[in-house]
Scaffold this active site. Structure first.
Site, PDB file in Angstrom:
ATOM      1  N   GLU A 118     -25.456 -52.689  39.930  1.00 33.16           N
ATOM      2  CA  GLU A 118     -25.397 -52.213  41.120  1.00 33.16           C
ATOM      3  C   GLU A 118     -26.339 -52.829  42.195  1.00 33.16           C
ATOM      4  O   GLU A 118     -27.650 -52.349  41.833  1.00 33.16           O
ATOM      5  CB  GLU A 118     -25.031 -50.915  41.365  1.00 33.16           C
ATOM      6  CG  GLU A 118     -23.733 -50.253  40.482  1.00 33.16           C
ATOM      7  CD  GLU A 118     -22.390 -50.290  41.055  1.00 33.16           C
ATOM      8  OE1 GLU A 118     -22.529 -51.095  42.343  1.00 33.16           O
ATOM      9  OE2 GLU A 118     -21.554 -50.136  40.680  1.00 33.16           O
ATOM     10  N   HIS A 157     -17.837 -58.221  40.175  1.00 31.72           N
ATOM     11  CA  HIS A 157     -16.752 -57.121  40.016  1.00 31.72           C
ATOM     12  C   HIS A 157     -15.451 -57.752  40.726  1.00 31.72           C
ATOM     13  O   HIS A 157     -14.382 -57.506  39.805  1.00 31.72           O
ATOM     14  CB  HIS A 157     -17.179 -55.826  40.746  1.00 31.72           C
ATOM     15  CG  HIS A 157     -16.549 -54.593  40.084  1.00 31.72           C
ATOM     16  ND1 HIS A 157     -16.501 -53.337  40.695  1.00 31.72           N
ATOM     17  CD2 HIS A 157     -15.590 -54.450  38.931  1.00 31.72           C
ATOM     18  CE1 HIS A 157     -15.859 -52.512  40.133  1.00 31.72           C
ATOM     19  NE2 HIS A 157     -15.383 -53.319  39.076  1.00 31.72           N
TER      20      HIS A 157
END
Length: 182
Positions: A118, A157
């Site tokens: 992330e 993603h």
């Protein structure tokens, strides 16, 4: 900073264990790296809310958005903040809960065989040079330890969950990142 992976832990990363993980399927080979973005509250940076979220300790009264997400049980292996600081939540050898319903090259359940990183950010705000440098060093260390993660097996993603997710978004400079790791 050069990172090294030893028994699934990244040297130089702050360890902040998340309860949101489990074992990978027996015999599973780690072969995918997934880049994400997150900011909590959305568009706000350099606070401790991401860490709290991945540890199921999000203070719901601090922001209205937190009421919507506080019941989610998610994690990533690693988090890179705007200054390039790296936090590790899940051992890389374990399955973090970052991809959700996902598919890469016809294979579903990407959490089984991927590592999730992330980046603190949003789809629209450019990422910092410090983040690209940390991501570069993390990627090289991960590829050294998990050689099946080739450059072709690094994705966003949005690419493995295109109907649900948009991150890391148009602000992420894939060309720049790919040059850094080549």
């Amino acid at each position: 900073m050069a990172f090294q992976v030893v028994s699934g832990r990244v040297s130089g990363a702050t360890w902040c264990p998340s309860p949101n993980f489990n074992a990978r399927p027996v015999g599973e080979v780690i072969s995918l790296l997934v880049v994400h973005n997150i900011s909590l509250p959305p568009g706000q940076f350099l606070n401790s809310y991401v860490e709290a979220f991945f540890q199921n300790r999000l203070p719901v009264d601090d922001h209205d958005y937190f009421k919507e997400i506080h019941d989610l049980r998610v994690s990533a292996h690693l988090f890179v903040d705007r200054k390039g600081g790296v936090t590790q939540f899940v051992n890389l050898n374990d399955r973090a809960w970052h991809a959700g319903v996902s598919c890469f090259e016809g294979r579903e359940q990407c959490n089984d065989f991927s590592i999730g990183i992330e980046l603190e950010g949003t789809d629209e705000i450019p990422y910092t040079d410090a983040q690209y440098q940390a991501l570069k060093q993390l990627t090289l260390a991960i590829q050294s330890e998990y050689p099946r993660i080739t450059s072709e097996r690094i994705t966003g993603h949005s690419d493995i969950a295109p109907q649900r997710k948009t991150d890391p978004g148009p602000a992420f400079d894939w060309e720049h990142y790919r040059r850094l790791i080549s």
